[in-house]
Design a protein around this motif. Structure first.
Motif, PDB file in Angstrom:
ATOM      1  N   PRO A  13       0.813  -1.221   0.000  1.00 27.46           N
ATOM      2  CA  PRO A  13       0.000   0.000   0.000  1.00 27.46           C
ATOM      3  C   PRO A  13       0.846   1.271   0.000  1.00 27.46           C
ATOM      4  CG  PRO A  13      -0.877  -1.585   1.565  1.00 27.46           C
ATOM      5  CD  PRO A  13       0.438  -2.135   1.094  1.00 27.46           C
ATOM      6  N   GLU A  14       1.967   1.243   0.734  1.00 28.70           N
ATOM      7  CA  GLU A  14       2.819   2.425   0.843  1.00 28.70           C
ATOM      8  C   GLU A  14       3.391   2.829  -0.511  1.00 28.70           C
ATOM      9  OE1 GLU A  14       2.207   0.323   4.435  1.00 28.70           O
ATOM     10  OE2 GLU A  14       3.300  -0.405   2.661  1.00 28.70           O
ATOM     11  N   TYR A  15       3.750   1.819  -1.311  1.00 29.94           N
ATOM     12  CA  TYR A  15       4.336   2.128  -2.614  1.00 29.94           C
ATOM     13  C   TYR A  15       3.266   2.430  -3.658  1.00 29.94           C
ATOM     14  CZ  TYR A  15       6.534   1.596  -7.150  1.00 29.94           C
ATOM     15  OH  TYR A  15       6.949   1.820  -8.438  1.00 29.94           O
ATOM     16  N   ARG A  16       2.203   1.652  -3.685  1.00 25.67           N
ATOM     17  CA  ARG A  16       1.250   1.763  -4.797  1.00 25.67           C
ATOM     18  C   ARG A  16       0.503   3.088  -4.822  1.00 25.67           C
ATOM     19  NH1 ARG A  16      -1.979  -2.989  -1.959  1.00 25.67           N
ATOM     20  NH2 ARG A  16      -3.878  -1.968  -1.242  1.00 25.67           N
TER      21      ARG A  16
ATOM     22  N   VAL B 171      -1.853  -2.766  -8.988  1.00 23.99           N
ATOM     23  CA  VAL B 171      -1.805  -3.217  -7.596  1.00 23.99           C
ATOM     24  C   VAL B 171      -1.574  -4.730  -7.545  1.00 23.99           C
ATOM     25  CG1 VAL B 171      -3.187  -3.537  -5.506  1.00 23.99           C
ATOM     26  CG2 VAL B 171      -3.222  -1.339  -6.710  1.00 23.99           C
ATOM     27  N   GLN B 172      -2.348  -5.463  -8.321  1.00 20.28           N
ATOM     28  CA  GLN B 172      -2.210  -6.919  -8.364  1.00 20.28           C
ATOM     29  C   GLN B 172      -1.259  -7.304  -9.484  1.00 20.28           C
ATOM     30  OE1 GLN B 172      -6.472  -8.055  -8.487  1.00 20.28           O
ATOM     31  NE2 GLN B 172      -6.120  -8.881  -6.447  1.00 20.28           N
ATOM     32  N   GLN B 173      -0.272  -8.122  -9.159  1.00 20.97           N
ATOM     33  CA  GLN B 173       0.846  -8.374 -10.060  1.00 20.97           C
ATOM     34  C   GLN B 173       0.701  -9.615 -10.932  1.00 20.97           C
ATOM     35  OE1 GLN B 173       4.105  -6.213 -10.007  1.00 20.97           O
ATOM     36  NE2 GLN B 173       2.170  -5.131  -9.806  1.00 20.97           N
ATOM     37  N   GLY B 174      -0.372 -10.370 -10.772  1.00 15.25           N
ATOM     38  CA  GLY B 174      -0.573 -11.553 -11.604  1.00 15.25           C
ATOM     39  C   GLY B 174       0.037 -12.806 -10.999  1.00 15.25           C
ATOM     40  N   LEU B 175      -0.305 -13.962 -11.576  1.00 13.09           N
ATOM     41  CA  LEU B 175       0.173 -15.257 -11.088  1.00 13.09           C
ATOM     42  C   LEU B 175       1.379 -15.727 -11.889  1.00 13.09           C
ATOM     43  CD1 LEU B 175      -3.193 -17.240 -10.707  1.00 13.09           C
ATOM     44  CD2 LEU B 175      -2.062 -15.795  -9.006  1.00 13.09           C
ATOM     45  N   THR B 176       2.238 -16.482 -11.241  1.00 14.64           N
ATOM     46  CA  THR B 176       3.300 -17.180 -11.961  1.00 14.64           C
ATOM     47  C   THR B 176       2.711 -18.449 -12.579  1.00 14.64           C
ATOM     48  OG1 THR B 176       3.921 -18.516 -10.043  1.00 14.64           O
ATOM     49  CG2 THR B 176       4.998 -16.360 -10.283  1.00 14.64           C
ATOM     50  N   LYS B 177       3.487 -19.093 -13.476  1.00 15.07           N
ATOM     51  CA  LYS B 177       3.022 -20.348 -14.079  1.00 15.07           C
ATOM     52  C   LYS B 177       2.724 -21.386 -12.998  1.00 15.07           C
ATOM     53  CE  LYS B 177       6.536 -20.977 -16.875  1.00 15.07           C
ATOM     54  NZ  LYS B 177       7.399 -21.602 -17.920  1.00 15.07           N
TER      55      LYS B 177
ATOM     56  N   TYR C  37     -11.526   5.544 -20.040  1.00 18.65           N
ATOM     57  CA  TYR C  37     -11.741   6.771 -19.272  1.00 18.65           C
ATOM     58  C   TYR C  37     -12.226   6.520 -17.852  1.00 18.65           C
ATOM     59  CZ  TYR C  37     -16.862   6.663 -20.129  1.00 18.65           C
ATOM     60  OH  TYR C  37     -18.197   6.321 -20.165  1.00 18.65           O
ATOM     61  N   GLY C  38     -12.837   5.353 -17.612  1.00 16.06           N
ATOM     62  CA  GLY C  38     -13.491   5.150 -16.323  1.00 16.06           C
ATOM     63  C   GLY C  38     -12.740   4.312 -15.317  1.00 16.06           C
ATOM     64  N   ILE C  39     -11.794   3.481 -15.784  1.00 17.30           N
ATOM     65  CA  ILE C  39     -11.103   2.564 -14.870  1.00 17.30           C
ATOM     66  C   ILE C  39      -9.634   2.944 -14.787  1.00 17.30           C
ATOM     67  CG2 ILE C  39     -10.577   0.143 -14.358  1.00 17.30           C
ATOM     68  CD1 ILE C  39     -12.987  -0.659 -16.026  1.00 17.30           C
ATOM     69  N   PRO C  40      -9.128   3.240 -13.595  1.00 17.98           N
ATOM     70  CA  PRO C  40      -7.718   3.658 -13.456  1.00 17.98           C
ATOM     71  C   PRO C  40      -6.740   2.564 -13.890  1.00 17.98           C
ATOM     72  CG  PRO C  40      -8.976   4.106 -11.452  1.00 17.98           C
ATOM     73  CD  PRO C  40      -9.836   3.240 -12.311  1.00 17.98           C
ATOM     74  N   GLU C  41      -5.563   3.007 -14.311  1.00 12.36           N
ATOM     75  CA  GLU C  41      -4.554   2.064 -14.789  1.00 12.36           C
ATOM     76  C   GLU C  41      -4.010   1.167 -13.684  1.00 12.36           C
ATOM     77  OE1 GLU C  41      -2.030   2.619 -18.258  1.00 12.36           O
ATOM     78  OE2 GLU C  41      -2.175   4.761 -17.839  1.00 12.36           O
ATOM     79  N   PHE C  42      -4.130   1.579 -12.434  1.00  6.44           N
ATOM     80  CA  PHE C  42      -3.647   0.691 -11.375  1.00  6.44           C
ATOM     81  C   PHE C  42      -4.574  -0.516 -11.200  1.00  6.44           C
ATOM     82  CE2 PHE C  42      -5.851   4.245  -9.134  1.00  6.44           C
ATOM     83  CZ  PHE C  42      -6.884   3.556  -8.501  1.00  6.44           C
ATOM     84  N   ARG C  43      -5.729  -0.462 -11.850  1.00  7.71           N
ATOM     85  CA  ARG C  43      -6.626  -1.629 -11.906  1.00  7.71           C
ATOM     86  C   ARG C  43      -6.635  -2.274 -13.289  1.00  7.71           C
ATOM     87  NH1 ARG C  43     -12.151  -2.684 -10.900  1.00  7.71           N
ATOM     88  NH2 ARG C  43     -12.910  -0.570 -11.287  1.00  7.71           N
ATOM     89  N   LEU C  44      -6.586  -1.450 -14.331  1.00 11.80           N
ATOM     90  CA  LEU C  44      -6.643  -1.944 -15.699  1.00 11.80           C
ATOM     91  C   LEU C  44      -5.743  -1.076 -16.581  1.00 11.80           C
ATOM     92  CD1 LEU C  44      -7.912  -3.813 -17.841  1.00 11.80           C
ATOM     93  CD2 LEU C  44      -9.768  -2.148 -18.063  1.00 11.80           C
ATOM     94  N   PRO C  45      -4.509  -1.509 -16.831  1.00  9.65           N
ATOM     95  CA  PRO C  45      -3.576  -0.699 -17.633  1.00  9.65           C
ATOM     96  C   PRO C  45      -4.080  -0.475 -19.059  1.00  9.65           C
ATOM     97  CG  PRO C  45      -2.415  -2.451 -16.468  1.00  9.65           C
ATOM     98  CD  PRO C  45      -3.881  -2.726 -16.313  1.00  9.65           C
ATOM     99  N   ASN C  46      -3.831   0.718 -19.586  1.00  7.21           N
ATOM    100  CA  ASN C  46      -4.223   1.014 -20.957  1.00  7.21           C
ATOM    101  C   ASN C  46      -3.555   0.069 -21.951  1.00  7.21           C
ATOM    102  OD1 ASN C  46      -5.919   3.105 -20.263  1.00  7.21           O
ATOM    103  ND2 ASN C  46      -4.418   4.725 -20.634  1.00  7.21           N
ATOM    104  N   SER C  47      -2.333  -0.364 -21.642  1.00  7.43           N
ATOM    105  CA  SER C  47      -1.620  -1.270 -22.546  1.00  7.43           C
ATOM    106  C   SER C  47      -2.366  -2.593 -22.709  1.00  7.43           C
ATOM    107  CB  SER C  47      -0.205  -1.531 -22.024  1.00  7.43           C
ATOM    108  OG  SER C  47      -0.252  -2.111 -20.727  1.00  7.43           O
TER     109      SER C  47
ATOM    110  N   ALA D  46     -15.604  -6.566  -2.993  1.00  5.21           N
ATOM    111  CA  ALA D  46     -14.919  -6.678  -1.698  1.00  5.21           C
ATOM    112  C   ALA D  46     -13.424  -6.437  -1.856  1.00  5.21           C
ATOM    113  CB  ALA D  46     -15.179  -8.057  -1.094  1.00  5.21           C
ATOM    114  N   GLU D  47     -12.872  -6.885  -2.970  1.00  8.26           N
ATOM    115  CA  GLU D  47     -11.444  -6.711  -3.244  1.00  8.26           C
ATOM    116  C   GLU D  47     -11.074  -5.232  -3.337  1.00  8.26           C
ATOM    117  OE1 GLU D  47      -9.749  -8.297  -7.067  1.00  8.26           O
ATOM    118  OE2 GLU D  47      -9.102  -9.885  -5.714  1.00  8.26           O
ATOM    119  N   GLU D  48     -11.945  -4.448  -3.984  1.00  7.54           N
ATOM    120  CA  GLU D  48     -11.673  -3.018  -4.134  1.00  7.54           C
ATOM    121  C   GLU D  48     -11.815  -2.287  -2.798  1.00  7.54           C
ATOM    122  OE1 GLU D  48     -10.387  -2.111  -6.932  1.00  7.54           O
ATOM    123  OE2 GLU D  48     -10.775  -4.125  -7.667  1.00  7.54           O
ATOM    124  N   VAL D  49     -12.782  -2.681  -2.005  1.00  6.39           N
ATOM    125  CA  VAL D  49     -12.958  -2.081  -0.674  1.00  6.39           C
ATOM    126  C   VAL D  49     -11.728  -2.382   0.181  1.00  6.39           C
ATOM    127  CG1 VAL D  49     -14.342  -2.120   1.444  1.00  6.39           C
ATOM    128  CG2 VAL D  49     -15.475  -2.238  -0.786  1.00  6.39           C
ATOM    129  N   HIS D  50     -11.261  -3.623   0.146  1.00  7.29           N
ATOM    130  CA  HIS D  50     -10.074  -4.032   0.905  1.00  7.29           C
ATOM    131  C   HIS D  50      -8.863  -3.205   0.496  1.00  7.29           C
ATOM    132  CE1 HIS D  50      -7.065  -6.570   2.781  1.00  7.29           C
ATOM    133  NE2 HIS D  50      -6.505  -6.799   1.603  1.00  7.29           N
TER     134      HIS D  50
END
Length: 490
Positions: free
Chosen positions: A40-43, A51-57, A208-218, A349-353
């Motif tokens: 949280p301090e960095y993000r 925020v969420q970095q994805g799963l490894t194989k 326009y509606g969802i921030p990149e920390f949730r859904l990157p434009n790329s 719930a994930e977004e509230v957390h």
């Protein structure tokens, strides 16, 4: 799925191999995966890092082992676009990642998007049989995201096959999730497809509606690029209903029109002081920052007000996005005001957390009733009515009731109103013959998505008034199937 399709799914030979390797008891003993996250301090210092970095194989394959391969895959009943969830999950378990994404793309044109922002806990995961066994649901959303990300990062994006051109043209109004899903299916059917977008970038609410920390434009761009490679033509800066009329679309040779223009009209509360400087809609706030880079350093010309004490009104995902964005814009305090309790918050719930972790102050059972201004006409305080929960309303949630004579005043130099949106009025007011509801939505057949103007179909927020990405995509797919049938007979 039909009984025959389910039986065919059960009879695939490799399923028996997996059953022999691991018993249901062994699968039940595996703990649900926890996706790695930025601290949280960095993000809160970055707009563009997820925020969420994805799963490894390894994490993905282990999570896939938790699937019990049940006889009646109830998870599929919760998927509005009908993804063959058991098959793609089992492909991941076997390490067959290309086959997994191939399975998903048969019915979903935006897997990397849906894996990030869909409310799986209320849909596919909410139907998982493991919940009845007092276990946590299989992380279907995480696995969908993994499969899509693995393909994109490999540099080997698969382009779905399309039927030969049938000589007919259709157009799409709006490049949000319903429009993109419609375009994907129609191009597969063999139509020439053109998507018109009013803004200067393609993607609609995804941009326009969802921030990149949730859904990157790329990520959004990669999904759109696949549609381009399939043959979909995109045109930005076109306002259908204003710069191009219904009649002109027919002059251009379009045989069918799909309206996915969304719900971009913000709602306000109509309370004293709401017209003050520093009170704005979440639409405007997020669009200025997400799409136009306002306040994010050099290279961006779009201005945006910055607040020291920010108040966000609302309890949905957009309110969470607004509050978390304000924190990243440097606010000292961000207070989210919601008229019901924490248990009634409609946001995931994930977004509230995540919001709580980032220091957002949740001021529940309060409702703004007035804003005070300073000598310059800028908001400086929010007066909040203290609320309590009464009897359940029509939706089943307990209704908020004012506590007589009890208010609270808090400092606020920026107020972001995120209490919902109304349908975009341009098409309803400019296409003659459409049936329009009291809420301003286009009335369509529940199953066909066809409007009173027979060659006009519609879906997403312009029909529902407010919908999730995946529900809007489901509308787009239904509309495509029924427009294809309609035009084939015509």
């Amino acid at each position: 799925m039909t009984k025959e399709e389910i039986q065919a799914l059960r009879n695939e030979p490799w399923r028996e191999e997996l059953r022999k390797k691991m018993s249901p008891k062994d699968r039940g003993a595996i703990e649900r995966v926890k996706m790695p996250e930025l601290t949280p301090e960095y993000r809160v210092t970055t707009f563009t890092e997820e925020v969420q970095q994805g799963l490894t194989k390894e994490m993905a394959m282990t999570e896939a082992q938790r699937c019990l391969d049940c006889a009646d895959p109830s998870c599929m009943k919760g998927c509005p676009v009908g993804i063959n969830i058991p098959t793609f999950v089992k492909h991941i378990e076997k390490g067959e990642f290309a086959e997994a994404i191939q399975t998903i793309k048969k019915t979903s044109s935006l897997p990397a998007v849906c894996g990030r922002v869909c409310p799986q806990e209320k849909q596919c995961e909410g139907q998982c049989i493991k919940l009845k066994m007092k276990q946590k649901a299989v992380a279907i959303g995480y696995l969908e995201r993994f499969a899509a990300d693995y393909e994109r990062e490999s540099g080997k994006m698969q382009v779905p096959a399309c039927a030969p051109k049938n000589g007919k043209k259709v157009c799409v109004v709006g490049s949000g999730p319903s429009g993109l899903a419609f375009a994907a299916d129609m191009i597969k059917f063999g139509y020439d497809v053109t998507v018109f977008e009013a803004l200067h970038e393609i993607g609609g609410v995804l941009k326009y509606g969802i921030p990149e920390f949730r859904l990157p434009n790329s990520v959004v761009e990669a999904e759109i690029d696949t549609l381009r490679k399939m043959g979909v033509n995109f045109q930005a800066d076109v306002i259908v209903g204003k710069t191009v009329s219904y009649e002109q679309l027919h002059e251009m040779g379009f045989d069918g029109i799909f309206v996915g223009s969304g719900a971009g009209l913000p709602r306000f509360m109509n309370i004293p002081g709401e017209n003050a400087i520093g009170v704005m809609s979440s639409n405007e706030y997020l669009t200025r920052i997400n799409l136009m880079g306002a306040g994010r350093g050099q290279g961006f010309d779009t201005p945006v007000l910055k607040g020291k004490n920010v108040v966000v009104c609302g309890g949905g995902n957009t309110a969470m996005d607004s509050a978390r964005t304000a924190k990243r814009m440097g606010a000292e305090t961000v207070t989210l005001v919601y008229r019901r309790g924490l248990d009634e918050l409609p946001a995931r719930a994930e977004e509230v957390h995540h919001a709580m972790e980032e220091g957002i102050d949740f001021h529940v059972l309060h409702n703004p009733i007035e804003y005070h201004t300073d000598e310059n006409g800028r908001v400086c305080e929010a007066v909040l009515q203290v609320m309590e929960l009464g009897e359940p309303d029509a939706s089943g949630r307990r209704s908020p009731v004012p506590v007589e004579g009890k208010t609270e005043t808090i400092p606020a130099d920026l107020v972001i109103v995120a209490i919902g949106v109304s349908p975009n009025p341009i098409i309803p007011s400019n296409f003659k013959g459409l049936e329009i509801s009291k809420k301003g939505t286009i009335v369509v057949g529940e199953e066909t998505m066809q409007s009173a103007v027979k060659d006009v179909f519609a879906g997403g927020d312009i029909v529902r008034g407010g919908a999730t990405v995946i529900l809007a995509m489901g509308d787009g797919r239904r509309a495509a199937a029924n427009m294809h049938e309609y035009l084939s007979k015509k």
